[in-house]
Scaffold this motif. Structure first.
Motif, PDB file in Angstrom:
ATOM      1  N   ASP A 211     -14.301  14.902   5.023  1.00  0.00           N
ATOM      2  CA  ASP A 211     -13.368  15.779   4.324  1.00  0.00           C
ATOM      3  C   ASP A 211     -12.162  14.960   3.864  1.00  0.00           C
ATOM      4  N   PRO A 212     -11.918  14.858   2.561  1.00  0.00           N
ATOM      5  CA  PRO A 212     -10.820  14.018   2.080  1.00  0.00           C
ATOM      6  C   PRO A 212      -9.437  14.553   2.432  1.00  0.00           C
ATOM      7  N   ARG A 213      -9.357  15.825   2.815  1.00  0.00           N
ATOM      8  CA  ARG A 213      -8.044  16.386   3.141  1.00  0.00           C
ATOM      9  C   ARG A 213      -7.478  15.816   4.434  1.00  0.00           C
ATOM     10  N   GLN A 214      -8.332  15.238   5.276  1.00  0.00           N
ATOM     11  CA  GLN A 214      -7.845  14.719   6.550  1.00  0.00           C
ATOM     12  C   GLN A 214      -7.233  13.326   6.415  1.00  0.00           C
ATOM     13  N   TYR A 215      -7.423  12.675   5.283  1.00  0.00           N
ATOM     14  CA  TYR A 215      -6.913  11.321   5.099  1.00  0.00           C
ATOM     15  C   TYR A 215      -5.535  11.353   4.455  1.00  0.00           C
ATOM     16  N   ASP A 216      -4.627  10.610   5.036  1.00  0.00           N
ATOM     17  CA  ASP A 216      -3.286  10.483   4.491  1.00  0.00           C
ATOM     18  C   ASP A 216      -3.212   9.129   3.790  1.00  0.00           C
ATOM     19  N   PRO A 217      -2.926   9.095   2.501  1.00  0.00           N
ATOM     20  CA  PRO A 217      -2.903   7.811   1.792  1.00  0.00           C
ATOM     21  C   PRO A 217      -1.930   6.810   2.396  1.00  0.00           C
ATOM     22  N   ARG A 218      -0.832   7.298   2.956  1.00  0.00           N
ATOM     23  CA  ARG A 218       0.132   6.374   3.572  1.00  0.00           C
ATOM     24  C   ARG A 218      -0.498   5.662   4.755  1.00  0.00           C
ATOM     25  N   THR A 219      -1.287   6.389   5.546  1.00  0.00           N
ATOM     26  CA  THR A 219      -1.945   5.789   6.705  1.00  0.00           C
ATOM     27  C   THR A 219      -2.974   4.760   6.254  1.00  0.00           C
ATOM     28  N   ILE A 220      -3.729   5.096   5.213  1.00  0.00           N
ATOM     29  CA  ILE A 220      -4.748   4.178   4.719  1.00  0.00           C
ATOM     30  C   ILE A 220      -4.103   2.882   4.233  1.00  0.00           C
ATOM     31  N   VAL A 221      -3.023   3.000   3.467  1.00  0.00           N
ATOM     32  CA  VAL A 221      -2.335   1.806   2.958  1.00  0.00           C
ATOM     33  C   VAL A 221      -1.741   1.009   4.104  1.00  0.00           C
ATOM     34  N   ARG A 222      -1.112   1.696   5.070  1.00  0.00           N
ATOM     35  CA  ARG A 222      -0.511   1.018   6.219  1.00  0.00           C
ATOM     36  C   ARG A 222      -1.574   0.241   7.002  1.00  0.00           C
ATOM     37  N   ASP A 223      -2.738   0.844   7.226  1.00  0.00           N
ATOM     38  CA  ASP A 223      -3.815   0.171   7.947  1.00  0.00           C
ATOM     39  C   ASP A 223      -4.334  -1.031   7.169  1.00  0.00           C
ATOM     40  N   ALA A 224      -4.474  -0.868   5.855  1.00  0.00           N
ATOM     41  CA  ALA A 224      -4.951  -1.978   5.028  1.00  0.00           C
ATOM     42  C   ALA A 224      -3.961  -3.140   5.057  1.00  0.00           C
ATOM     43  N   LEU A 225      -2.674  -2.837   4.973  1.00  0.00           N
ATOM     44  CA  LEU A 225      -1.665  -3.897   5.028  1.00  0.00           C
ATOM     45  C   LEU A 225      -1.639  -4.554   6.398  1.00  0.00           C
ATOM     46  N   ALA A 226      -1.858  -3.794   7.450  1.00  0.00           N
ATOM     47  CA  ALA A 226      -1.891  -4.366   8.798  1.00  0.00           C
ATOM     48  C   ALA A 226      -3.052  -5.326   8.930  1.00  0.00           C
ATOM     49  N   GLU A 227      -4.212  -4.994   8.327  1.00  0.00           N
ATOM     50  CA  GLU A 227      -5.355  -5.901   8.358  1.00  0.00           C
ATOM     51  C   GLU A 227      -5.026  -7.190   7.628  1.00  0.00           C
ATOM     52  N   VAL A 228      -4.384  -7.083   6.459  1.00  0.00           N
ATOM     53  CA  VAL A 228      -4.012  -8.266   5.696  1.00  0.00           C
ATOM     54  C   VAL A 228      -3.021  -9.100   6.495  1.00  0.00           C
ATOM     55  N   ASP A 229      -2.040  -8.451   7.135  1.00  0.00           N
ATOM     56  CA  ASP A 229      -1.071  -9.177   7.940  1.00  0.00           C
ATOM     57  C   ASP A 229      -1.752  -9.890   9.099  1.00  0.00           C
ATOM     58  N   GLN A 230      -2.729  -9.246   9.725  1.00  0.00           N
ATOM     59  CA  GLN A 230      -3.447  -9.880  10.830  1.00  0.00           C
ATOM     60  C   GLN A 230      -4.234 -11.083  10.338  1.00  0.00           C
ATOM     61  N   GLU A 231      -4.870 -10.944   9.155  1.00  0.00           N
ATOM     62  CA  GLU A 231      -5.612 -12.066   8.595  1.00  0.00           C
ATOM     63  C   GLU A 231      -4.662 -13.200   8.241  1.00  0.00           C
ATOM     64  N   ASP A 232      -3.501 -12.869   7.647  1.00  0.00           N
ATOM     65  CA  ASP A 232      -2.521 -13.899   7.315  1.00  0.00           C
ATOM     66  C   ASP A 232      -1.994 -14.576   8.568  1.00  0.00           C
ATOM     67  N   ALA A 233      -1.737 -13.806   9.615  1.00  0.00           N
ATOM     68  CA  ALA A 233      -1.245 -14.383  10.868  1.00  0.00           C
ATOM     69  C   ALA A 233      -2.283 -15.308  11.473  1.00  0.00           C
TER      70      ALA A 233
END
Length: 149
Positions: free
Chosen positions: A67-89
């Protein structure tokens, strides 16, 4: 739903009751009940046909997860940026580790080169001599080293 607020819905119901009148109200209520039953029957029949057509694996799918209503775009972007930060680290840590190892190897090579170039015991070179500091008082000229020029 349909852009109608609660107050507007009540007004529409009251107007409909006045237009229909008390004589025809039971007849229209029965028609509404039949309509709701037929829509439910149609929906359940369509659901059964879909299950029959797509097979038993459709019943195993948890549709609430999709169900797409359960996804918050801010959370998705935050998680994606955290993955990139972890890869960069991780990349930074790997690069820093390689730099430390390269520096350690360079120091080791310098020490080995110094040992190879070191004079025999008892010999004297400029590298083994110690220099003394000369203290100059105000008004005194600095000594001039003729050999240094």
């Amino acid at each position: 739903m349909f852009g109608i607020s609660g107050a507007e819905a009540i007004v529409l119901i009251v107007v409909a009751l006045l237009v229909i009148g008390p004589e025809r109200l039971p007849e229209y209520a029965q028609k509404l009940k039949d309509l709701v039953k037929s829509v439910r029957r149609y929906a359940s029949g369509a659901k059964d046909d879909l299950r029959e057509t797509l097979g038993p694996e459709v019943t195993d799918v948890d549709w609430r997860k999709l169900d797409p209503r359960q996804y918050d775009p801010r959370t998705i972007v935050r998680d994606a940026l955290a993955e990139v930060d972890q890869e960069d680290a991780a990349e930074r840590r790997r690069r820093e580790r390689e730099e430390r190892e390269a520096a350690r190897e360079a120091r080791k090579a310098e020490r080995e080169a110094e040992r190879e170039n070191a004079p025999a015991a008892g010999g004297s070179t400029a590298a083994t001599e110690t220099s003394t500091l000369v203290r100059i008082t105000p008004g005194q000229r600095a000594p001039f080293d003729t050999e240094a020029t």
